[in-house]
Design an enzyme around this catalytic site. Structure first.
Site, short mmCIF file in Angstrom:
data_model
loop_
_atom_site.label_atom_id
_atom_site.label_comp_id
_atom_site.label_asym_id
_atom_site.label_seq_id
_atom_site.Cartn_x
_atom_site.Cartn_y
_atom_site.Cartn_z
N HIS A 105 -61.58 90.16 38.96
CA HIS A 105 -63.01 90.44 38.75
C HIS A 105 -63.18 91.39 37.56
O HIS A 105 -64.13 91.26 36.79
CB HIS A 105 -63.62 91.07 40.01
CG HIS A 105 -63.67 90.13 41.18
ND1 HIS A 105 -64.77 89.98 42.00
CD2 HIS A 105 -62.75 89.26 41.67
CE1 HIS A 105 -64.51 89.09 42.94
NE2 HIS A 105 -63.29 88.64 42.76
N ASP B 188 -71.19 92.61 40.77
CA ASP B 188 -70.28 91.61 41.35
C ASP B 188 -71.00 90.94 42.52
O ASP B 188 -71.58 91.62 43.37
CB ASP B 188 -69.03 92.36 41.85
CG ASP B 188 -67.87 91.43 42.13
OD1 ASP B 188 -68.06 90.48 42.92
OD2 ASP B 188 -66.79 91.63 41.56
#
Ligand code: UDP
Length: 486
Positions: free
Chosen positions: A26, A131
């Site tokens: 990520h 995110d």
């Protein structure tokens, strides 16, 4: 007197807050988004765990590289775990809980104390790129009047397959309950005809439909309805049909990938001296590039299972025997924390170490993009993490896929059945199957795989180049973020 437009130009630019989950897969694409925003001369605040920040400082030049952009700043927060906690395998799940229980409350407190990060030189946050797995983000944004853009680091196919959870349930395609894993799934438009039960995202492999992890990932996908937009690291050339289906339900989708290629192109276009910023959390062993330099063209299989996968010692031995029997050279990334069940023994017995010499090289972490783009590399044995998949596609390297969890099960199906640039050996771990798959990709069907991989690489390079869809979508996203500034 200054005109209105001049006054606007004198005001600070938009200020984007970016908050990734503190894991390699990520961090990589979201740090690249930060770089792209810096190139657009936006202000950026990037939330990073203290643990990862230390590793970035230790293993990369990211901090020095970002110092070229005065509008960029890191904000560090604890992830709530001790330094020696294994943050891979099941440890990754504990990391998620710890972020929710420790990092997020501290983050909220810090944002209030710091007045949403306003200062003399910068506006308070004008947009939050969060995110997609951070479930606190919609409430936080609503309470503070900040527009929310979700960043989803997985492909559209994964998002769409989770989004269709209610329809899968209604059609009784889940739970699996002993039904054939090879049965075709019919309730995900755009994937009929090739998606089998075993290719659904790994989170569906549960007996209880109320499994907390599955419920969590479905809830995270549905959060999209509370965001203003979503950013996906994919492109129309790879997932056009799926994006079309998705856009019937999710209005503002910015597909801007492959992001690592978009950054390279924008840097080249701007003719800036700034270079690619890497986000490796482990020390890259560059000796493998010297080793690759000494190998013939397209002769090496690169083997890596990413940053989270754990292998048992038995699985390591199956892969190793498969590789050795295939007679092809290989470069294998074996993270020190990645092998379980060794009971104190070396994961690889001495006699096998002898056989590896000359044929293969083991490293703990590699500069993966460089490796995939090296002329000596002819194939990639991968766990089908989405970043690795995109990096392999952009480098034109065919794959042998051995998915482990999450989106990887669906990614590997797209590799083998949609783009036809490799083989999918999911749900097996047998030396003979591994050997044959490597032989297929490296020799028997080498030409067809190479041709299709080369063509796809050209397509995705075009998509991030001037006039391409991901290039245009990035420009649109920049305009959109500007439009959010009051
Ligand atoms: N990676 C790397 N060196 C390695 C192994 C992996 O730089 O030796 C990088 C790889 O380039 C990719 C990321 O780590 O960008 C892994 O992300 P991915 O989504 O493929 O898998 P995950 O680690 O999230 O399972």
């Amino acid at each position: 007197m200054t005109s209105v437009s001049e006054q606007q130009n004198l005001r600070p630019p938009p200020h984007v807050l970016i908050f990734p989950l503190p894991v390699q897969g990520h961090l990589n694409p979201m740090l690249k988004v930060a770089h792209l925003l810096c190139l657009a001369e936006f202000h950026v605040t990037f939330i990073i765990s203290e643990f990862n920040h230390r590793r970035l400082l230790q293993h990369t030049t990211a901090s020095a590289a970002f110092s070229r952009y005065p509008g960029f700043q890191f904000w560090t927060l604890p992830d709530g775990l001790p330094d020696d906690h294994p943050r891979s395998g099941h440890g990754a799940m504990e990391l998620m809980s710890s972020v929710a229980n420790v990092t997020v409350p501290l983050f909220k407190k810090m944002m209030i104390q710091e007045n949403l990060l306003a200062s003399a030189a910068r506006r308070s946050v004008t947009c939050f790129v969060a995110d997609g797995l951070l479930s606190f983000a919609p409430d936080f944004c609503e309470e503070n009047g900040i527009p929310l853009i979700c960043f989803r680091p997985a492909p559209a196919s994964y998002f769409w397959a989770i989004y269709r959870f209610p329809q899968l349930l209604q059609a009784q395609e889940i739970p699996f309950e002993g039904k054939s894993m090879d049965g075709l799934i019919k309730s995900i438009p755009g994937m009929e005809g090739f998606l089998r039960r075993r290719d659904l995202p790994g989170f569906y492999r549960v007996d209880d439909i109320n499994d907390p992890t599955l419920k969590g990932v479905v809830a995270a996908v549905m959060l999209i309805h509370r965001a203003q937009a979503v950013i996906l690291n994919t492109c129309e050339d790879l997932e056009g049909q799926i994006l079309e289906e998705m856009q019937k339900h999710v209005p503002r989708v910015f597909s801007i990938g492959p992001i690592h290629e978009q950054v390279k192109y924008r840097l080249m276009e701007k003719k800036t001296e700034s270079s690619i910023i890497t986000a490796s959390l482990w020390a890259e062993d560059r000796s493998c590039i010297d080793w690759l330099d000494a190998q013939p063209p397209k002769s090496v299989v690169y083997v890596s299972f990413g940053s989270i996968t754990l292998l048992t010692r038995k699985q390591v031995l199956e892969f190793l025997h498969g590789l050795l029997e295939s007679s092809h050279r290989f470069l294998w990334v074996m993270r020190p924390d990645s092998v379980t069940g060794s009971n104190g023994e070396d994961p690889i017995p001495t006699e096998l170490m002898e056989r590896i010499k000359g044929k293969g090289l083991l490293v703990e972490w590699a500069p993966q993009e460089k490796v995939l783009n090296h002329p000596a590399v002819g194939g990639f044995m991968t766990h089908s993490g989405w970043n690795s998949t995109l990096e392999s596609i952009a480098a034109g390297v065919p794959m042998v896929c051995w998915p482990y969890l999450g989106d990887q099960q669906i990614n590997s199906r797209f590799v083998s059945e949609v783009w036809k640039i490799g083989l999918d050996i999911k749900d097996t771990c047998d030396r003979k199957i591994i050997e044959e798959a490597i032989r297929d990709v490296m020799e028997v069907r080498k030409d067809e795989f190479m041709e299709r991989s080369g063509n796809l690489a050209k397509l995705v390079k075009r998509t991030i180049s001037k006039g391409g869809s991901s290039y245009n979508n990035w420009d649109d996203l920049i305009q959109y973020i500007k439009s959010l500034v009051i």
